[in-house]
Design a protein around this motif. Structure first.
Motif, short mmCIF file in Angstrom:
data_model
loop_
_atom_site.label_atom_id
_atom_site.label_comp_id
_atom_site.label_asym_id
_atom_site.label_seq_id
_atom_site.Cartn_x
_atom_site.Cartn_y
_atom_site.Cartn_z
N SER A 49 0.91 -1.24 -0.06
CA SER A 49 -0.16 0.03 0.11
C SER A 49 0.84 1.23 -0.07
CB SER A 49 -0.88 0.03 1.29
OG SER A 49 -1.84 -1.03 1.10
N ALA A 50 1.93 1.23 0.85
CA ALA A 50 2.92 2.30 0.91
C ALA A 50 3.55 2.42 -0.43
CB ALA A 50 3.98 2.38 2.05
N ASP A 51 3.90 1.52 -1.03
CA ASP A 51 4.48 1.48 -2.22
C ASP A 51 3.59 2.33 -3.69
OD1 ASP A 51 5.83 0.87 -4.81
OD2 ASP A 51 4.85 -0.57 -5.27
N VAL A 52 2.14 1.80 -3.51
CA VAL A 52 1.23 2.39 -4.62
C VAL A 52 1.22 3.86 -4.15
CG1 VAL A 52 -1.16 2.54 -5.23
CG2 VAL A 52 0.15 0.43 -4.82
N VAL A 53 0.95 4.25 -3.00
CA VAL A 53 0.59 5.63 -2.45
C VAL A 53 2.09 6.57 -2.87
CG1 VAL A 53 0.36 7.27 -0.55
CG2 VAL A 53 -1.05 5.16 -0.80
N THR A 54 3.10 5.90 -2.63
CA THR A 54 4.39 6.84 -2.62
C THR A 54 5.19 6.55 -4.23
OG1 THR A 54 5.91 5.24 -1.72
CG2 THR A 54 4.60 7.03 -0.42
N ARG A 55 4.64 6.11 -4.92
CA ARG A 55 5.33 5.52 -6.28
C ARG A 55 5.87 6.85 -6.90
NH1 ARG A 55 2.38 0.88 -9.27
NH2 ARG A 55 3.53 -0.32 -7.52
N TRP A 56 7.14 6.65 -7.62
CA TRP A 56 7.31 7.75 -8.49
C TRP A 56 6.68 7.71 -9.88
CZ3 TRP A 56 12.03 4.31 -7.63
CH2 TRP A 56 12.57 4.37 -6.27
N SER A 57 6.93 8.82 -10.69
CA SER A 57 6.34 8.75 -12.00
C SER A 57 7.30 8.07 -12.82
CB SER A 57 6.33 10.33 -12.47
OG SER A 57 7.67 10.96 -12.40
N ARG A 58 6.80 7.83 -13.92
CA ARG A 58 7.57 6.99 -14.98
C ARG A 58 8.54 7.73 -15.84
NH1 ARG A 58 3.79 2.04 -17.39
NH2 ARG A 58 3.68 0.83 -15.37
N ILE A 59 9.59 7.26 -16.29
CA ILE A 59 10.42 7.91 -17.50
C ILE A 59 9.50 7.97 -18.51
CG2 ILE A 59 12.28 7.45 -18.81
CD1 ILE A 59 13.94 6.17 -16.49
N LYS A 60 9.62 9.27 -19.11
CA LYS A 60 9.07 9.35 -20.52
C LYS A 60 10.06 9.29 -21.68
CE LYS A 60 5.18 12.06 -18.82
NZ LYS A 60 5.14 11.16 -17.44
N ARG A 61 9.75 8.72 -22.72
CA ARG A 61 10.46 8.38 -23.68
C ARG A 61 9.62 8.96 -25.25
NH1 ARG A 61 11.20 3.71 -20.74
NH2 ARG A 61 13.22 3.58 -19.61
N SER A 62 10.53 9.00 -26.09
CA SER A 62 9.95 9.06 -27.32
C SER A 62 9.17 7.60 -27.74
CB SER A 62 10.94 9.34 -28.61
OG SER A 62 11.90 8.22 -28.60
N PRO A 63 8.52 7.69 -28.58
CA PRO A 63 7.74 6.37 -28.87
C PRO A 63 8.83 5.24 -29.47
CG PRO A 63 6.36 8.06 -29.91
CD PRO A 63 7.67 8.75 -29.19
N GLU A 64 9.76 5.87 -30.44
CA GLU A 64 10.75 4.92 -30.76
C GLU A 64 11.57 4.35 -29.76
OE1 GLU A 64 10.48 8.27 -32.05
OE2 GLU A 64 9.25 7.75 -33.53
N ALA A 65 12.13 5.06 -28.74
CA ALA A 65 13.05 4.87 -27.62
C ALA A 65 12.05 3.75 -26.83
CB ALA A 65 13.42 5.71 -26.80
N GLN A 66 10.87 4.04 -26.75
CA GLN A 66 9.96 3.03 -25.72
C GLN A 66 9.89 1.78 -26.37
OE1 GLN A 66 8.84 3.63 -22.29
NE2 GLN A 66 8.40 1.44 -22.50
N GLN A 67 9.73 1.73 -27.82
CA GLN A 67 9.59 0.56 -28.53
C GLN A 67 10.70 -0.44 -28.21
OE1 GLN A 67 6.85 -0.87 -29.89
NE2 GLN A 67 7.90 -2.62 -30.49
N LYS A 68 12.35 0.40 -28.25
CA LYS A 68 13.29 -0.51 -27.92
C LYS A 68 13.33 -0.93 -26.69
CE LYS A 68 16.07 2.09 -31.35
NZ LYS A 68 17.02 3.07 -31.47
#
Length: 123
Positions: free
Chosen positions: A16-35
């Motif tokens: 529960s603490a993990d869900v409440v305090t979770r960081w934001s995700r890294i954002k990448r370009s669509p091409e980088a995320q596909q890799k």
């Protein structure tokens, strides 16, 4: 019985603490995320839901925005048998790495797994 109840209650608090305090995700370009998605398709994390070391590892996977397959290795699970047969022991977290040459590596210890994931996906 009491120890199991306490362990499960503490596990629920940790998750529960993990869900409440979770960081934001890294954002990448669509091409980088596909890799990243392609590389992550060769990774499988064996875990227990309420294990603090597994929670720590899942947090990093979430932050790195890496879609690593997650399998529960709880008692009675067929994934537990796969973990024993492949890695040789029931210890979680365990990252199964399928290399391009067909070799399979079983990586134990949350620190080692997190270091590996950061090297692969953080930069």
């Amino acid at each position: 019985m009491l120890v199991k109840l306490i362990r499960n209650a503490l596990g629920l608090v940790i998750v529960s603490a993990d869900v409440v305090t979770r960081w934001s995700r890294i954002k990448r370009s669509p091409e980088a995320q596909q890799k990243v998605n392609e590389v992550a398709s060769n990774l499988t994390l064996y875990h227990f839901f309420a294990c603090p070391f597994c929670t720590k590892t899942r947090r990093v996977i979430y932050k790195l925005n890496a879609p690593v397959k997650k399998l529960s290795a709880t008692q009675g699970s067929p994934h537990r048998d796969a973990l024993i047969n492949g890695g040789g022991k029931v210890q979680v977290p365990c990252l199964r790495i399928q290399h391009d040459d067909g070799q399979v590596e079983w990586m134990y210890e949350s620190k080692a797994i997190i270091s590996y994931l950061n090297e692969r996906f953080a930069g």
